[in-house]
Design an enzyme around this catalytic site. Structure first.
Site, short mmCIF file in Angstrom:
data_model
loop_
_atom_site.label_atom_id
_atom_site.label_comp_id
_atom_site.label_asym_id
_atom_site.label_seq_id
_atom_site.Cartn_x
_atom_site.Cartn_y
_atom_site.Cartn_z
N TYR A 1 38.83 41.60 39.34
CA TYR A 1 39.03 41.28 37.93
C TYR A 1 37.88 41.76 37.06
CZ TYR A 1 42.98 38.34 39.26
OH TYR A 1 44.17 37.88 39.75
N PHE B 1 48.68 30.95 45.93
CA PHE B 1 48.77 29.61 45.34
C PHE B 1 50.20 29.25 44.96
CE2 PHE B 1 44.37 30.86 44.35
CZ PHE B 1 43.67 29.71 44.73
N SER C 1 49.90 38.84 44.19
CA SER C 1 48.87 38.35 45.11
C SER C 1 48.50 36.89 44.85
CB SER C 1 47.62 39.22 45.01
OG SER C 1 47.91 40.56 45.36
N GLU C 2 48.20 36.56 43.59
CA GLU C 2 47.78 35.19 43.29
C GLU C 2 48.92 34.20 43.51
OE1 GLU C 2 44.81 34.74 43.09
OE2 GLU C 2 43.76 36.23 41.87
N ALA C 3 50.14 34.61 43.18
CA ALA C 3 51.29 33.73 43.41
C ALA C 3 51.52 33.50 44.89
CB ALA C 3 52.53 34.33 42.76
#
EC number: 3.2.2.22
Length: 300
Positions: free
Chosen positions: A136, A188, A183-185
């Protein structure tokens, strides 16, 4: 939505040492909604979870593979026009290491060495190595921050289209959308739930400080959850998150509702001694659990 039905069988065969072509996971925006998105994320988690172990009932991602051909997963994303891009996903941490559009492939700076091996990732393509990483910090450096970039069906369509057209001026912004929605989904459940809840029509939302806090602390949470197994589930070091209202949220142990109901995948950390339980080949989801986390911790 299209999801490859044979991937589980392929992954099992690979796990037992059979060397066959890697499988793809597909997601098309044509007809997509929250339900089809949940199915896509569940399929991705299932593929990442095969052959792994669990800590605190949470899947710990692999940290080695029996063959280099198993190091990356391919995910095909289709925009509303049916244009396709292919993401290369590292099974060790769900990071996007690069992508393919047509016959051209792009690899992020500081990707794993194997990602630069043309015979392993996007074979036969014309390769270009990007001058920035997929982190990021690099992606936001020359563009907007995550808090200013909407997520949703239309932003994902725009991101896929920009990558398909090789519009390098939009790569960074496009990947901020894609990394969070893929990726984040996958990491988490609580982020998956927030995205799925907003996947209808032209609706969008911008990640708040609670979501960004989770994304920034995945490594810390992974480490503390695994190290806590020798301490009765108590974290050696507290993890401080941020709620949507800006209040600090301190996570102290692996029985916290956010840990048990909000995290789907952990990055393997070697600095520990843990007793593992072998995972099965299915991933169970609970929308009720998502709502519980949101209500208890005011994250959303």
């Amino acid at each position: 939505m299209r999801v490859a039905r044979f991937c589980t069988v392929v992954a099992i065969l690979l796990y037992f040492g059979f060397h066959i072509a890697e499988c793809d996971i597909n997601f098309s925006l044509a007809g997509a909604d929250g339900q089809t998105y949940n199915t896509f994320i569940a399929k991705l988690r299932q593929e990442l979870s095969i052959g792994t172990q669990k800590v605190a009932n949470i899947t710990v991602l692999k940290h080695h593979v029996s063959s280099n051909t198993q190091r990356f997963l391919s995910i095909n994303l289709f925009n509303y026009n049916g244009d396709k891009i292919t993401l290369g996903i590292d099974v060790f941490d769900v990071y996007v290491v690069g992508f393919l559009t047509g016959t051209n492939s792009y690899i992020f700076k500081e990707a794993p060495d194997l990602a630069y091996n043309k015979s392993l990732l996007f074979p036969g393509s014309v390769r270009e190595n990007l001058s920035y990483t997929g982190g990021y910090d690099d992606l936001e450096r020359r563009g907007a921050g995550r808090e200013d970039i909407p997520l949703g069906l239309l932003p994902l369509d725009t991101a896929i289209t920009n990558l398909f057209r090789r519009d390098s001026t939009s790569f960074r912004r496009s990947f901020i959308v894609i990394i969070q929605m893929v990726s984040e989904a996958a990491r988490f459940k609580i982020i998956e739930a927030k995205i799925a809840k907003n996947l209808y029509g032209e609706n969008t939302f911008k990640p708040d400080q609670a979501i960004i806090s989770l994304e920034n602390n995945w490594g810390a949470l992974s480490k503390q959850i695994q190290k806590a197994q020798d301490r009765g589930g108590v974290f050696p070091n507290l993890v401080t998150l941020t709620t949507s209202s800006g209040k600090p949220l301190i996570i102290r142990n692996d029985s916290d509702p956010l840990v048990q109901n909000g995290i789907a995948l952990l990055k393997y950390m070697s600095e520990r001694s843990v007793e593992y339980s072998i995972t099965d080949d299915t991933v169970n989801e609970s929308n009720g659990a998502f709502l519980e986390i949101m209500e208890i911790h005011d994250l959303m």
